[in-house]
Design a protein around this motif. Structure first.
Motif, PDB file in Angstrom:
ATOM      1  N   VAL A  56       0.848  -1.193   0.000  1.00  0.00           N
ATOM      2  CA  VAL A  56       0.000   0.000   0.000  1.00  0.00           C
ATOM      3  C   VAL A  56       0.885   1.245   0.000  1.00  0.00           C
ATOM      4  O   VAL A  56       0.626   2.202  -0.740  1.00  0.00           O
ATOM      5  N   VAL A  57       1.944   1.235   0.803  1.00  0.00           N
ATOM      6  CA  VAL A  57       2.866   2.375   0.832  1.00  0.00           C
ATOM      7  C   VAL A  57       3.431   2.621  -0.565  1.00  0.00           C
ATOM      8  O   VAL A  57       3.459   3.757  -1.052  1.00  0.00           O
ATOM      9  N   GLN A  58       3.874   1.560  -1.232  1.00  0.00           N
ATOM     10  CA  GLN A  58       4.424   1.695  -2.586  1.00  0.00           C
ATOM     11  C   GLN A  58       3.380   2.243  -3.560  1.00  0.00           C
ATOM     12  O   GLN A  58       3.662   3.138  -4.351  1.00  0.00           O
ATOM     13  N   ALA A  59       2.178   1.687  -3.519  1.00  0.00           N
ATOM     14  CA  ALA A  59       1.128   2.115  -4.443  1.00  0.00           C
ATOM     15  C   ALA A  59       0.759   3.582  -4.233  1.00  0.00           C
ATOM     16  O   ALA A  59       0.611   4.344  -5.200  1.00  0.00           O
ATOM     17  N   VAL A  60       0.633   3.974  -2.987  1.00  0.00           N
ATOM     18  CA  VAL A  60       0.245   5.351  -2.697  1.00  0.00           C
ATOM     19  C   VAL A  60       1.381   6.306  -3.055  1.00  0.00           C
ATOM     20  O   VAL A  60       1.143   7.402  -3.578  1.00  0.00           O
ATOM     21  N   GLN A  61       2.632   5.895  -2.807  1.00  0.00           N
ATOM     22  CA  GLN A  61       3.767   6.735  -3.203  1.00  0.00           C
ATOM     23  C   GLN A  61       3.786   6.917  -4.714  1.00  0.00           C
ATOM     24  O   GLN A  61       4.007   8.016  -5.212  1.00  0.00           O
ATOM     25  N   ALA A  62       3.537   5.848  -5.470  1.00  0.00           N
ATOM     26  CA  ALA A  62       3.482   5.949  -6.930  1.00  0.00           C
ATOM     27  C   ALA A  62       2.353   6.887  -7.353  1.00  0.00           C
ATOM     28  O   ALA A  62       2.513   7.674  -8.294  1.00  0.00           O
ATOM     29  N   LEU A  63       1.234   6.823  -6.656  1.00  0.00           N
ATOM     30  CA  LEU A  63       0.121   7.721  -6.945  1.00  0.00           C
ATOM     31  C   LEU A  63       0.549   9.171  -6.737  1.00  0.00           C
ATOM     32  O   LEU A  63       0.307  10.032  -7.588  1.00  0.00           O
ATOM     33  N   SER A  84       2.871  10.380  -9.488  1.00  0.00           N
ATOM     34  CA  SER A  84       2.267  10.532 -10.814  1.00  0.00           C
ATOM     35  C   SER A  84       1.477  11.834 -10.935  1.00  0.00           C
ATOM     36  O   SER A  84       1.075  12.202 -12.034  1.00  0.00           O
ATOM     37  N   CYS A  85       1.263  12.525  -9.826  1.00  0.00           N
ATOM     38  CA  CYS A  85       0.556  13.809  -9.799  1.00  0.00           C
ATOM     39  C   CYS A  85      -0.759  13.766 -10.570  1.00  0.00           C
ATOM     40  O   CYS A  85      -0.964  14.536 -11.514  1.00  0.00           O
ATOM     41  N   PRO A  86      -1.673  12.885 -10.174  1.00  0.00           N
ATOM     42  CA  PRO A  86      -2.936  12.804 -10.904  1.00  0.00           C
ATOM     43  C   PRO A  86      -3.798  14.039 -10.666  1.00  0.00           C
ATOM     44  O   PRO A  86      -3.635  14.743  -9.677  1.00  0.00           O
ATOM     45  N   GLU A  87      -4.689  14.264 -11.600  1.00  0.00           N
ATOM     46  CA  GLU A  87      -5.643  15.362 -11.439  1.00  0.00           C
ATOM     47  C   GLU A  87      -6.662  14.946 -10.377  1.00  0.00           C
ATOM     48  O   GLU A  87      -7.297  13.906 -10.508  1.00  0.00           O
ATOM     49  N   SER A 117     -12.037   6.788  -4.083  1.00  0.00           N
ATOM     50  CA  SER A 117     -11.115   5.661  -3.882  1.00  0.00           C
ATOM     51  C   SER A 117     -10.260   5.860  -2.636  1.00  0.00           C
ATOM     52  O   SER A 117     -10.105   4.950  -1.821  1.00  0.00           O
ATOM     53  N   VAL A 118      -9.714   7.065  -2.478  1.00  0.00           N
ATOM     54  CA  VAL A 118      -8.871   7.351  -1.316  1.00  0.00           C
ATOM     55  C   VAL A 118      -9.717   7.306  -0.038  1.00  0.00           C
ATOM     56  O   VAL A 118      -9.301   6.727   0.972  1.00  0.00           O
ATOM     57  N   LYS A 119     -10.913   7.877  -0.081  1.00  0.00           N
ATOM     58  CA  LYS A 119     -11.790   7.835   1.092  1.00  0.00           C
ATOM     59  C   LYS A 119     -12.198   6.402   1.420  1.00  0.00           C
ATOM     60  O   LYS A 119     -12.344   6.052   2.590  1.00  0.00           O
TER      61      LYS A 119
END
Length: 182
Positions: A32-39, A42-45, A53-55
């Motif tokens: 989860v740490v890796q996935a969220v760091q990648a998110l 990536s600087c998504p809009e 999803s985050v909530k």
């Protein structure tokens, strides 16, 4: 990830510290740490779907934390690092949720000043900052390639590093070579 978290209280799962299941949870925590760091990188809009999803992750982590706390005897909550990262991305991408996220307990490493003072440190100037020459590099700390551990075991390891004089920690995902001037 959200479904995995929801399944824990629904299945009434129990584990013990150091068990195979606890170690699996430590790996999931790191994933989860890796996935969220990648998110974050990536600087998504920011958009409503991403916010939902985050909530959803926040809710799943909260439900799992309450499940662990409510059991008799209680279980250690295995997703401390993931929770920190998810709240961090919530605040980064959706600043209006900063008040909610800041209401959670943040990592506080209490390092006795005597421990820091007993180590003479050579420093150098880096822009406006005076920084130590020696950093404790923790590249990809959450990667299962290097092994996984609980938030508690990692915090204890950081405190031991401080005892040995490593008072600057670099937790970047990627490095470039920089040679400090002599």
């Amino acid at each position: 990830m959200e479904h995995f978290l929801q399944a824990i209280p629904q299945a009434n799962i129990r584990w013990s510290e150091g068990s195979e299941l606890a170690m699996l949870f430590a790996k999931f925590d790191g994933d989860v740490v890796q996935a969220v760091q990648a998110l974050k990188e990536s600087c998504p809009e920011p958009n409503p779907k991403l916010l939902d999803s985050v909530k959803g992750l926040v809710a799943g982590l909260g439900d799992c934390r309450r499940y662990c706390a409510d059991l008799q005897p209680s279980l250690p909550f295995p997703f401390v690092r993931a929770t920190r990262q998810v709240y961090d991305v919530l605040v980064v991408l959706f600043p209006e949720y900063a008040a909610t996220a800041n209401g959670t307990k943040k990592l506080e490493l209490a390092i006795p000043i005597k421990t820091v003072e007993k180590h003479a440190m050579e420093t150098f100037q880096l822009g406006a900052f005076d920084v130590p020459r020696l950093f404790n590099g923790l590249w990809q700390l959450s990667s299962p390639s290097w092994g996984s551990g609980t938030a508690q075991s990692q915090e204890e390891a950081l405190l031991r590093a401080v005892e040995y004089g490593l008072t600057a920690t670099d937790m970047a995902d990627h490095y470039v070579s920089i040679i400090a001037p002599s």
